[in-house]
Enzyme design. Structure first.
Site, PDB file in Angstrom:
ATOM      1  N   SER A  16       6.507 -20.217  11.459  1.00  0.00           N
ATOM      2  CA  SER A  16       7.258 -20.570  12.680  1.00  0.00           C
ATOM      3  C   SER A  16       7.590 -19.328  13.514  1.00  0.00           C
ATOM      4  CB  SER A  16       8.510 -21.365  12.345  1.00  0.00           C
ATOM      5  OG  SER A  16       9.474 -20.562  11.715  1.00  0.00           O
ATOM      6  N   ASN A  17       7.813 -18.193  12.846  1.00  0.00           N
ATOM      7  CA  ASN A  17       8.036 -16.961  13.625  1.00  0.00           C
ATOM      8  C   ASN A  17       6.746 -16.512  14.302  1.00  0.00           C
ATOM      9  OD1 ASN A  17      10.865 -15.782  13.479  1.00  0.00           O
ATOM     10  ND2 ASN A  17      10.509 -16.458  11.375  1.00  0.00           N
ATOM     11  N   ARG A  68      -2.887  -3.222  -5.805  1.00  0.00           N
ATOM     12  CA  ARG A  68      -2.179  -3.520  -4.541  1.00  0.00           C
ATOM     13  C   ARG A  68      -2.646  -2.615  -3.412  1.00  0.00           C
ATOM     14  NH1 ARG A  68       3.824  -2.850  -6.069  1.00  0.00           N
ATOM     15  NH2 ARG A  68       4.359  -3.404  -3.957  1.00  0.00           N
ATOM     16  N   LEU A  96       5.156  -4.450   0.016  1.00  0.00           N
ATOM     17  CA  LEU A  96       4.161  -3.469   0.461  1.00  0.00           C
ATOM     18  C   LEU A  96       4.444  -2.122  -0.198  1.00  0.00           C
ATOM     19  CD1 LEU A  96       4.273  -4.654   4.139  1.00  0.00           C
ATOM     20  CD2 LEU A  96       2.314  -4.874   2.596  1.00  0.00           C
ATOM     21  N   HIS A 112      14.219 -10.849   8.939  1.00  0.00           N
ATOM     22  CA  HIS A 112      14.885 -11.262   7.703  1.00  0.00           C
ATOM     23  C   HIS A 112      16.053 -12.186   8.057  1.00  0.00           C
ATOM     24  CE1 HIS A 112      16.053 -10.989   3.526  1.00  0.00           C
ATOM     25  NE2 HIS A 112      17.300 -10.835   3.939  1.00  0.00           N
ATOM     26  N   ASP A 148      13.873  -4.564   2.826  1.00  0.00           N
ATOM     27  CA  ASP A 148      14.752  -4.974   3.930  1.00  0.00           C
ATOM     28  C   ASP A 148      15.789  -3.898   4.278  1.00  0.00           C
ATOM     29  OD1 ASP A 148      13.404  -7.466   3.989  1.00  0.00           O
ATOM     30  OD2 ASP A 148      14.713  -8.256   2.425  1.00  0.00           O
TER      31      ASP A 148
END
Ligand code: GRF
Length: 203
Positions: A16-17, A68, A96, A112, A148
């Site tokens: 949705s973002n 990764r 990440l 966030h 975050d």
């Protein structure tokens, strides 16, 4: 006027973002366009949204790339191939590594669903309800090597109501997410964000 900013979006789910960024990009006076969307999940609704908007939608399977950092190297190559000037995380559910973060430092944003630094990590809305806060919200921030923790670009507050469930609070926060993410990208595209240490000033 500066050239249109090319934006790459990484998303794992609903998108949705991403949709808010795609919609913003249809406005003639908006200085940024999403040019590629990459997902680590084949069934991500975000990929359908990108395709519907005529934007390149790619599923890159982490399982194909082992380590990764190997997966992230492919992400970076893909984003570079599309000449992206800003990478937006929009519900991208992978942590990440510092290697990726360093490559995109200052050109990597996240949204966030809390008023950071409160309630980082998963289930931010549930954390807010469990803590008993009366004000919740959303934060757009540059991504650093923590979870975050990067410099804050924009925040928006919403009230918490006594009857709120995780779902009703998330929905109220989401309205603000869809407003501030395109706004933050616009400010970036216009070259109006200046980062000094933890502080972002808007010129
Ligand atoms: C949003 O709440 C965002 O803040 C968080 O993950 C959720 C993604 O939702 N990082 P959507 O995929 O953009 O709908």
């Amino acid at each position: 006027m500066s050239p249109i900013l090319r934006v790459g979006v990484l998303a794992s789910g609903r998108g949705s973002n991403l949709q808010a960024l795609l919609d913003a990009g249809t406005r003639l006076d908006y200085p940024a366009r999403v040019v590629v969307v990459v997902s680590d999940r084949e069934d991500a609704r975000a990929l359908e949204r990108a395709t519907a908007a005529g934007v390149t939608a790619l599923f890159l399977n982490p399982k194909d790339h082992g380590a990764r950092t190997a997966y992230e190297a492919v992400l970076t190559k893909t984003l570079e191939r599309h000449d992206v000037g800003l990478v937006c995380l929009a519900g991208f559910m992978r942590l990440l590594t510092p290697v990726f973060v360093r490559v995109w430092q200052g050109r990597l944003m996240n949204i966030h669903p809390s008023l950071l630094p409160a309630f980082p990590g998963l289930h931010a809305q549930r954390q807010a309800l469990d803590h008993g806060v009366t004000v919740a919200g959303a934060t757009v921030h540059f991504v650093d090597e923590g979870v975050d923790t990067g410099p804050i670009v924009l925040q928006a507050a919403v009230p918490v109501q006594a009857t709120d469930t995780e779902e009703t609070l998330a929905a109220r926060i989401l309205v603000e997410e869809h407003r501030i993410y395109p706004e933050a990208v616009r400010l970036f595209a216009e070259g109006r964000l200046h980062v000094a240490g933890r502080k972002v000033s808007i010129r």
